[in-house]
Scaffold this motif. Structure first.
Motif, PDB file in Angstrom:
ATOM      1  N   LEU A 212      19.112  42.915 -17.879  1.00  0.00           N
ATOM      2  CA  LEU A 212      18.188  42.837 -19.177  1.00  0.00           C
ATOM      3  C   LEU A 212      17.958  41.336 -19.683  1.00  0.00           C
ATOM      4  N   THR A 213      17.169  40.813 -18.922  1.00  0.00           N
ATOM      5  CA  THR A 213      16.856  39.192 -19.253  1.00  0.00           C
ATOM      6  C   THR A 213      15.469  39.171 -19.599  1.00  0.00           C
ATOM      7  N   LEU A 214      15.266  37.977 -20.291  1.00  0.00           N
ATOM      8  CA  LEU A 214      13.493  37.792 -20.587  1.00  0.00           C
ATOM      9  C   LEU A 214      12.795  37.648 -19.191  1.00  0.00           C
TER      10      LEU A 214
ATOM     11  N   TYR B  85      12.454  41.008 -17.460  1.00  0.00           N
ATOM     12  CA  TYR B  85      11.292  41.536 -18.458  1.00  0.00           C
ATOM     13  C   TYR B  85       9.879  41.220 -18.020  1.00  0.00           C
TER      14      TYR B  85
ATOM     15  N   ARG C 252      20.463  43.660 -27.012  1.00  0.00           N
ATOM     16  CA  ARG C 252      19.227  43.580 -26.196  1.00  0.00           C
ATOM     17  C   ARG C 252      18.635  45.006 -25.508  1.00  0.00           C
TER      18      ARG C 252
ATOM     19  N   VAL D  41      15.198  47.231 -23.774  1.00  0.00           N
ATOM     20  CA  VAL D  41      13.631  47.233 -23.090  1.00  0.00           C
ATOM     21  C   VAL D  41      13.310  48.811 -23.126  1.00  0.00           C
TER      22      VAL D  41
ATOM     23  N   SER E 139      10.324  44.987 -25.845  1.00  0.00           N
ATOM     24  CA  SER E 139      11.471  44.581 -25.578  1.00  0.00           C
ATOM     25  C   SER E 139      12.357  44.113 -27.030  1.00  0.00           C
TER      26      SER E 139
ATOM     27  N   ASN F 189      15.269  41.417 -28.601  1.00  0.00           N
ATOM     28  CA  ASN F 189      16.592  40.443 -28.179  1.00  0.00           C
ATOM     29  C   ASN F 189      16.754  40.006 -26.956  1.00  0.00           C
ATOM     30  N   LEU F 190      15.793  39.809 -26.171  1.00  0.00           N
ATOM     31  CA  LEU F 190      15.942  39.142 -24.972  1.00  0.00           C
ATOM     32  C   LEU F 190      15.877  37.645 -25.103  1.00  0.00           C
ATOM     33  N   LYS F 191      16.588  37.024 -24.142  1.00  0.00           N
ATOM     34  CA  LYS F 191      16.982  35.611 -23.963  1.00  0.00           C
ATOM     35  C   LYS F 191      16.701  35.193 -22.554  1.00  0.00           C
TER      36      LYS F 191
END
Length: 84
Positions: free
Chosen positions: A21-23, A26, A64, A66, A80, A82-84
């Protein structure tokens, strides 16, 4: 512990700590993408609900998350948090 066991344990811990679950992941989701393609990209969902032909799925990892809605097995909407 021998060296091989130590290396395997280290690898296992590294894999556990690697969330999909990363930007970056995503940003690869797009309208029309299949359910199977999304799960290959970010892993199996934590929860899905099916209502009137729309499958609504959530992926969570701590804070995080999605959320993806599928219609006919293809991405219709996604969001989404809180993705970083």
């Amino acid at each position: 512990m021998n060296l091989r066991t130590t290396l395997l344990l280290g690898l296992l811990l590294a894999l556990i700590g690697c969330s999909k679950l990363t930007l970056e992941h995503y940003n690869q989701i797009s309208v029309g993408m299949s359910y199977d393609d999304v799960t290959r990209l970010i892993g199996p969902p934590d929860r899905c609900d099916d209502v009137m032909g729309v499958r609504s799925c959530d992926w969570r990892d701590g804070e995080r998350s999605v959320h993806v809605n599928f219609l006919g097995g293809q991405v219709l909407l996604f969001s989404s948090s809180n993705l970083k």
